[in-house]
Design a protein around this motif. Structure first.
Motif, PDB file in Angstrom:
ATOM      1  N   PHE A 340       0.841  -1.200   0.000  1.00 45.73           N
ATOM      2  CA  PHE A 340       0.000   0.000   0.000  1.00 45.73           C
ATOM      3  C   PHE A 340       0.868   1.238   0.000  1.00 45.73           C
ATOM      4  CE2 PHE A 340      -1.945   3.383   2.622  1.00 45.73           C
ATOM      5  CZ  PHE A 340      -2.994   3.719   1.782  1.00 45.73           C
ATOM      6  N   ILE A 341       0.414   2.257  -0.766  1.00 48.98           N
ATOM      7  CA  ILE A 341       1.105   3.549  -0.808  1.00 48.98           C
ATOM      8  C   ILE A 341       0.071   4.655  -0.672  1.00 48.98           C
ATOM      9  CG2 ILE A 341       1.013   3.663  -3.338  1.00 48.98           C
ATOM     10  CD1 ILE A 341       3.726   5.130  -3.237  1.00 48.98           C
ATOM     11  N   TYR A 342       0.360   5.650   0.141  1.00 50.42           N
ATOM     12  CA  TYR A 342      -0.542   6.790   0.304  1.00 50.42           C
ATOM     13  C   TYR A 342      -0.492   7.677  -0.934  1.00 50.42           C
ATOM     14  CZ  TYR A 342      -1.267   5.824   5.277  1.00 50.42           C
ATOM     15  OH  TYR A 342      -1.621   5.246   6.480  1.00 50.42           O
ATOM     16  N   HIS A 343      -1.591   8.364  -1.208  1.00 48.62           N
ATOM     17  CA  HIS A 343      -1.653   9.289  -2.339  1.00 48.62           C
ATOM     18  C   HIS A 343      -0.569  10.349  -2.215  1.00 48.62           C
ATOM     19  CE1 HIS A 343      -5.470   7.981  -4.180  1.00 48.62           C
ATOM     20  NE2 HIS A 343      -5.818   7.659  -2.942  1.00 48.62           N
ATOM     21  N   GLY A 344       0.198  10.513  -3.259  1.00 53.38           N
ATOM     22  CA  GLY A 344       1.234  11.547  -3.276  1.00 53.38           C
ATOM     23  C   GLY A 344       2.550  11.129  -2.648  1.00 53.38           C
ATOM     24  N   ALA A 345       2.566   9.954  -1.997  1.00 47.24           N
ATOM     25  CA  ALA A 345       3.804   9.488  -1.364  1.00 47.24           C
ATOM     26  C   ALA A 345       4.740   8.895  -2.421  1.00 47.24           C
ATOM     27  CB  ALA A 345       3.496   8.454  -0.291  1.00 47.24           C
ATOM     28  N   GLU A 346       6.025   8.906  -2.126  1.00 45.07           N
ATOM     29  CA  GLU A 346       7.008   8.386  -3.075  1.00 45.07           C
ATOM     30  C   GLU A 346       7.272   6.904  -2.872  1.00 45.07           C
ATOM     31  OE1 GLU A 346      10.501  10.753  -2.785  1.00 45.07           O
ATOM     32  OE2 GLU A 346       9.544  12.584  -3.547  1.00 45.07           O
ATOM     33  N   GLU A 347       7.115   6.432  -1.627  1.00 48.54           N
ATOM     34  CA  GLU A 347       7.399   5.026  -1.336  1.00 48.54           C
ATOM     35  C   GLU A 347       6.199   4.351  -0.680  1.00 48.54           C
ATOM     36  OE1 GLU A 347      10.881   4.547   0.992  1.00 48.54           O
ATOM     37  OE2 GLU A 347      12.200   5.589  -0.422  1.00 48.54           O
ATOM     38  N   GLU A 348       6.122   3.051  -0.850  1.00 47.81           N
ATOM     39  CA  GLU A 348       5.060   2.268  -0.225  1.00 47.81           C
ATOM     40  C   GLU A 348       5.261   2.250   1.289  1.00 47.81           C
ATOM     41  OE1 GLU A 348       3.999  -1.008  -3.678  1.00 47.81           O
ATOM     42  OE2 GLU A 348       5.610  -1.444  -2.236  1.00 47.81           O
ATOM     43  N   VAL A 349       4.157   2.389   2.027  1.00 52.30           N
ATOM     44  CA  VAL A 349       4.242   2.351   3.484  1.00 52.30           C
ATOM     45  C   VAL A 349       4.104   0.924   3.991  1.00 52.30           C
ATOM     46  CG1 VAL A 349       1.768   2.735   3.887  1.00 52.30           C
ATOM     47  CG2 VAL A 349       3.445   3.489   5.581  1.00 52.30           C
ATOM     48  N   ILE A 350       3.463   0.056   3.184  1.00 51.00           N
ATOM     49  CA  ILE A 350       3.372  -1.379   3.466  1.00 51.00           C
ATOM     50  C   ILE A 350       3.919  -2.108   2.240  1.00 51.00           C
ATOM     51  CG2 ILE A 350       1.827  -3.331   3.881  1.00 51.00           C
ATOM     52  CD1 ILE A 350       2.041  -1.571   6.278  1.00 51.00           C
ATOM     53  N   ILE A 376      -2.041  -0.711   9.019  1.00 50.37           N
ATOM     54  CA  ILE A 376      -2.610  -2.072   8.947  1.00 50.37           C
ATOM     55  C   ILE A 376      -4.053  -2.074   9.439  1.00 50.37           C
ATOM     56  CG2 ILE A 376      -2.451  -4.393   9.965  1.00 50.37           C
ATOM     57  CD1 ILE A 376       0.598  -4.093   9.853  1.00 50.37           C
ATOM     58  N   ALA A 377      -4.312  -1.364  10.562  1.00 50.82           N
ATOM     59  CA  ALA A 377      -5.685  -1.271  11.086  1.00 50.82           C
ATOM     60  C   ALA A 377      -6.602  -0.599  10.069  1.00 50.82           C
ATOM     61  CB  ALA A 377      -5.692  -0.491  12.401  1.00 50.82           C
ATOM     62  N   ASN A 378      -6.127   0.474   9.451  1.00 49.46           N
ATOM     63  CA  ASN A 378      -6.938   1.190   8.458  1.00 49.46           C
ATOM     64  C   ASN A 378      -7.232   0.326   7.237  1.00 49.46           C
ATOM     65  OD1 ASN A 378      -6.954   3.498  10.048  1.00 49.46           O
ATOM     66  ND2 ASN A 378      -5.146   4.369   9.059  1.00 49.46           N
ATOM     67  N   LEU A 379      -6.273  -0.516   6.864  1.00 50.92           N
ATOM     68  CA  LEU A 379      -6.472  -1.393   5.705  1.00 50.92           C
ATOM     69  C   LEU A 379      -7.493  -2.492   6.009  1.00 50.92           C
ATOM     70  CD1 LEU A 379      -2.810  -1.761   4.367  1.00 50.92           C
ATOM     71  CD2 LEU A 379      -4.620  -0.261   3.518  1.00 50.92           C
ATOM     72  N   ILE A 380      -7.457  -3.033   7.235  1.00 49.38           N
ATOM     73  CA  ILE A 380      -8.443  -4.063   7.608  1.00 49.38           C
ATOM     74  C   ILE A 380      -9.843  -3.473   7.596  1.00 49.38           C
ATOM     75  CG2 ILE A 380      -9.225  -5.587   9.478  1.00 49.38           C
ATOM     76  CD1 ILE A 380      -6.279  -5.891  10.301  1.00 49.38           C
ATOM     77  N   LEU A 381      -9.967  -2.236   8.079  1.00 55.85           N
ATOM     78  CA  LEU A 381     -11.268  -1.565   8.087  1.00 55.85           C
ATOM     79  C   LEU A 381     -11.647  -1.034   6.707  1.00 55.85           C
ATOM     80  CD1 LEU A 381     -10.787   0.421  11.390  1.00 55.85           C
ATOM     81  CD2 LEU A 381     -12.568  -1.279  11.000  1.00 55.85           C
ATOM     82  N   ARG A 382     -10.738  -1.138   5.782  1.00 51.02           N
ATOM     83  CA  ARG A 382     -10.901  -0.635   4.405  1.00 51.02           C
ATOM     84  C   ARG A 382     -11.173   0.870   4.380  1.00 51.02           C
ATOM     85  NH1 ARG A 382     -14.880  -1.944  -0.390  1.00 51.02           N
ATOM     86  NH2 ARG A 382     -13.471  -1.409  -2.073  1.00 51.02           N
ATOM     87  N   HIS A 384      -8.683   2.632   3.607  1.00 50.20           N
ATOM     88  CA  HIS A 384      -7.892   2.796   2.390  1.00 50.20           C
ATOM     89  C   HIS A 384      -7.967   1.468   1.638  1.00 50.20           C
ATOM     90  CE1 HIS A 384      -6.109   6.482   3.973  1.00 50.20           C
ATOM     91  NE2 HIS A 384      -5.789   5.835   5.081  1.00 50.20           N
ATOM     92  N   ASP A 385      -7.825   1.518   0.332  1.00 52.77           N
ATOM     93  CA  ASP A 385      -7.764   0.290  -0.460  1.00 52.77           C
ATOM     94  C   ASP A 385      -6.313  -0.039  -0.784  1.00 52.77           C
ATOM     95  OD1 ASP A 385     -10.188  -0.958  -0.705  1.00 52.77           O
ATOM     96  OD2 ASP A 385     -10.846   0.228  -2.420  1.00 52.77           O
ATOM     97  N   ILE A 386      -5.980  -1.308  -0.675  1.00 49.40           N
ATOM     98  CA  ILE A 386      -4.610  -1.750  -0.939  1.00 49.40           C
ATOM     99  C   ILE A 386      -4.289  -1.637  -2.426  1.00 49.40           C
ATOM    100  CG2 ILE A 386      -4.560  -3.278   1.053  1.00 49.40           C
ATOM    101  CD1 ILE A 386      -5.138  -5.614  -0.775  1.00 49.40           C
ATOM    102  N   ASN A 387      -2.997  -1.570  -2.739  1.00 50.97           N
ATOM    103  CA  ASN A 387      -2.567  -1.484  -4.136  1.00 50.97           C
ATOM    104  C   ASN A 387      -2.300  -2.863  -4.736  1.00 50.97           C
ATOM    105  OD1 ASN A 387      -1.133   1.134  -2.656  1.00 50.97           O
ATOM    106  ND2 ASN A 387      -2.170   1.611  -4.562  1.00 50.97           N
ATOM    107  N   ARG A 388      -1.774  -3.761  -3.904  1.00 51.73           N
ATOM    108  CA  ARG A 388      -1.522  -5.129  -4.374  1.00 51.73           C
ATOM    109  C   ARG A 388      -1.818  -6.107  -3.241  1.00 51.73           C
ATOM    110  NH1 ARG A 388       3.238  -2.856  -5.640  1.00 51.73           N
ATOM    111  NH2 ARG A 388       4.406  -4.223  -4.230  1.00 51.73           N
ATOM    112  N   GLY A 389      -2.043  -7.356  -3.632  1.00 49.80           N
ATOM    113  CA  GLY A 389      -2.260  -8.402  -2.645  1.00 49.80           C
ATOM    114  C   GLY A 389      -3.716  -8.558  -2.270  1.00 49.80           C
ATOM    115  N   GLU A 390      -3.949  -9.196  -1.125  1.00 47.79           N
ATOM    116  CA  GLU A 390      -5.320  -9.478  -0.698  1.00 47.79           C
ATOM    117  C   GLU A 390      -5.383  -9.576   0.823  1.00 47.79           C
ATOM    118  OE1 GLU A 390      -7.933 -13.326  -1.317  1.00 47.79           O
ATOM    119  OE2 GLU A 390      -7.763 -12.234  -3.238  1.00 47.79           O
ATOM    120  N   ILE A 391      -6.429  -8.982   1.391  1.00 53.16           N
ATOM    121  CA  ILE A 391      -6.705  -9.118   2.824  1.00 53.16           C
ATOM    122  C   ILE A 391      -7.987  -9.930   2.955  1.00 53.16           C
ATOM    123  CG2 ILE A 391      -7.169  -7.927   5.001  1.00 53.16           C
ATOM    124  CD1 ILE A 391      -5.781  -5.460   3.814  1.00 53.16           C
ATOM    125  N   ARG A 392      -7.936 -10.970   3.780  1.00 54.97           N
ATOM    126  CA  ARG A 392      -9.117 -11.842   3.920  1.00 54.97           C
ATOM    127  C   ARG A 392      -9.568 -11.904   5.384  1.00 54.97           C
ATOM    128  NH1 ARG A 392      -5.938 -14.514  -0.032  1.00 54.97           N
ATOM    129  NH2 ARG A 392      -4.753 -15.654   1.561  1.00 54.97           N
TER     130      ARG A 392
END
Length: 575
Positions: A340-350, A376-382, A384-392
């Motif tokens: 996952f990468i935040y909008h406008g960020a240069e590097e992935e945070v996850i 990670i908590a924000n991604l589980i709650l969606r 933010h949407d991840i860029n690659r991979g899958e959360i189940r």
């Protein structure tokens, strides 16, 4: 204008009734000069008392109907304006619940508050006035010109010329005021932002003795707003004298020319009176319409700002994906090569993160600041949407759930404890609306909050101030934890939510969670090693990468990042 049109279409019955009342008022207003002309020419000048009486009764009936129509027109106009305010507030509030954190941050909290309050209030007020004063104007003006032309074409041309001059001048004023009005609303956003920061940050401001700087910042915001408001008021100040000048000159020319025509026996005195009345009515409606019109640019600016929010296409949507909720090996939450990468960020945070959380186990996440723990908590709650991979969750991709359905599967305690005004019970029921007293009591007990809540005079019925300001940081955290525990969900996330607790309470809370939460997966995000030492598995993050997985003892042997965190905290204690 899209949403205004949708509103008018939805309320077309009330709009039609309002227009009928306004039409009745306009017709009644125009009939009065006609009847006055009849009284003068056919009654007073001819000495016919019967004609005076007959027309007088007609005038009374017209006045009665016109008054009723005016009252009902005002009532319906106010009713529709209020309905418009409710409609827009409801729309923008619902939309705010759909926006992602990124989209919300782009708009800004202060701007969102201004749009929901000040912008909608301005729009509502102007819309009501426009219905009463602008909508009837074309009908009244057009009818006045026709009736004046029917009486005397030359006088009608004078009236038309006055109207054209008036409209040209008003258009110039409105065009200039539109540009300024847009700036005014933006500067109002800035004022709200400065005031909000000054109020919410008052403790920090005073602690650093920064009052003078904040006063200067506020003064700068006020001056910017005041400068544009002065420019706007100067434009409107020029408008009124010129309007009255045009009206006075028009009346003088009409009366003079009418007198000449009357002396030449080309016009009756009653007809001159009627034309004069039509001119007064026409220019009066023009003045009222123009005075109201100067608020239209501000209304348009407010409407544009509201529609700007309503037109945002949420980046996080409910997707119609096939849902296969199958729990494998007691796994509740699973990250599979997530990036996952935040909008406008240069590097992935996850970066390519993979791990799983099982029923009855506590998974702890630790790492330095900026390592991606709270993400990670924000991604589980969606959020933010991840860029690659899958959360189940329970084997199903979280994107296959609706957002409401997904969040009903998670009990979340945020990093910053936030309570809402109301009572403790209201805050607990936010977690689960139908919670029983026993369930709320159990949640308070597990969260180590029962002791201090029971000491309050009203117990769980005790009032909570805005933001929970009448409770200490530790009490707010425990109530936030209890609010999450009231929910019966497969996974609980505690995002650094033990930070304000003393060591004894922290230990008792973790022990209570372990004993009572055996049917769920618990995720604890923490800064303190002491909080997570007894976790079933500890995930160590460093710059978004998983650099260690295991229990405390294992990580102390084979994970240098974890060792550094633990040693730094032990050194602090020793110091």
């Amino acid at each position: 204008m899209k949403y205004l049109k949708l509103f008018l279409k939805e309320k077309k019955g009330k709009v039609l009734m309002t227009l009928i009342m306004l039409l009745g008022q306009s017709i009644g207003t125009l009939l009065i000069p006609f009847l006055i002309a009849g009284i003068v020419d056919n009654g007073i000048l001819k000495g016919d008392i019967n004609e005076i009486t007959r027309i007088g009764i007609q005038m009374l009936l017209v006045l009665l109907v016109t008054t009723v129509a005016a009252v009902l027109g005002s009532y319906f106009s106010a009713d529709i304006a209020a309905a418009l305010g409710f409609y827009m507030r409801d729309k923008i509030f619902r939309k705010s619940q759909e926006l992602s954190i990124h989209e919300f941050d782009n708009i800004g909290v202060s701007s969102m508050i201004t749009r929901t309050t000040s912008d909608i209030s301005n729009m509502q007020q102007t819309f009501g006035l426009a219905l009463q004063l602008i909508v009837p104007a074309p009908l009244v003006i057009g009818s006045s010109i026709i009736m004046t032309a029917y009486t005397n074409e030359t006088l009608a041309l004078i009236l038309i010329a006055s109207i054209i001059i008036f409209i040209i001048f008003a258009w110039i004023i409105l065009k200039k005021s539109t540009i300024i009005s847009k700036r005014v609303q933006s500067k109002l956003d800035h004022i709200n932002q400065v005031i909000r920061e000054a109020i919410t940050g008052i403790r920090v401001i005073r602690a650093f003795g920064n009052e003078k700087y904040e006063e200067g910042r506020a003064r700068s915001a006020f001056e910017g707003y005041a400068t544009d408001m002065v420019k706007l008021n100067k434009l409107f100040a020029v408008l009124n004298p010129i309007v009255w000048l045009i009206m006075g000159l028009s009346m003088a020319i009409i009366v003079w020319l009418g007198g000449v025509l009357s002396m030449n026996a080309s016009m009756e005195i009653g007809e001159i009176t009627a034309v004069t009345e039509y001119s007064i009515i026409t220019l009066s409606y023009l003045i009222l319409a123009t005075t109201t019109s100067v608020t239209l640019p501000k209304m348009k600016s407010c409407l544009d700002r509201i529609e700007e929010v309503l037109e945002i296409n949420p980046e996080i949507k409910d997707l119609k994906l096939e849902k296969k909720e199958v729990q494998a090996n007691n796994t509740v939450v699973e990250f599979d090569n997530v990036s996952f990468i935040y909008h406008g960020a240069e590097e992935e945070v996850i970066k390519d993160l993979s791990f799983s959380c099982k029923i009855g186990e506590t998974t702890a996440i630790i790492g330095s600041t900026g390592s991606g723990k709270s993400t990670i908590a924000n991604l589980i709650l969606r959020l933010h949407d991840i860029n690659r991979g899958e959360i189940r969750i329970n084997g199903a991709d979280i994107r296959s759930f609706s957002q409401k359905e997904l969040r009903n599967k998670v009990g979340y305690v945020p990093q910053k404890a936030l309570l809402f005004s109301g009572t403790i019970e209201d805050n607990l029921r936010m977690g689960y609306e139908d919670a029983t007293n026993e369930e709320m009591k159990k949640a308070l007990t597990i969260a180590q909050a029962e002791a201090f809540v029971d000491k309050l005079p009203k117990g769980i019925k005790s009032e909570v101030s805005q933001g929970g300001s009448n409770f200490s940081g530790g009490q707010k955290q425990r109530l936030s934890i209890a609010r999450a525990l009231v929910r019966k969900v497969p996974v609980y996330i505690f995002d650094d939510s033990f930070s304000a607790l003393d060591v004894k309470t922290d230990s008792a809370l973790r022990k209570s969670l372990k004993e009572n939460m055996k049917d769920t997966a618990n995720i604890i995000i923490a800064q303190r090693v002491s909080t997570i030492m007894d976790a079933d598995q500890i995930l160590v993050l460093d710059e978004g990468k998983l650099v260690g997985v295991g229990k405390h003892e294992e990580l102390m042997k084979n994970c240098s990042v974890y060792q550094a965190i633990a040693k730094s905290q032990m050194n602090i204690k020793e110091a």
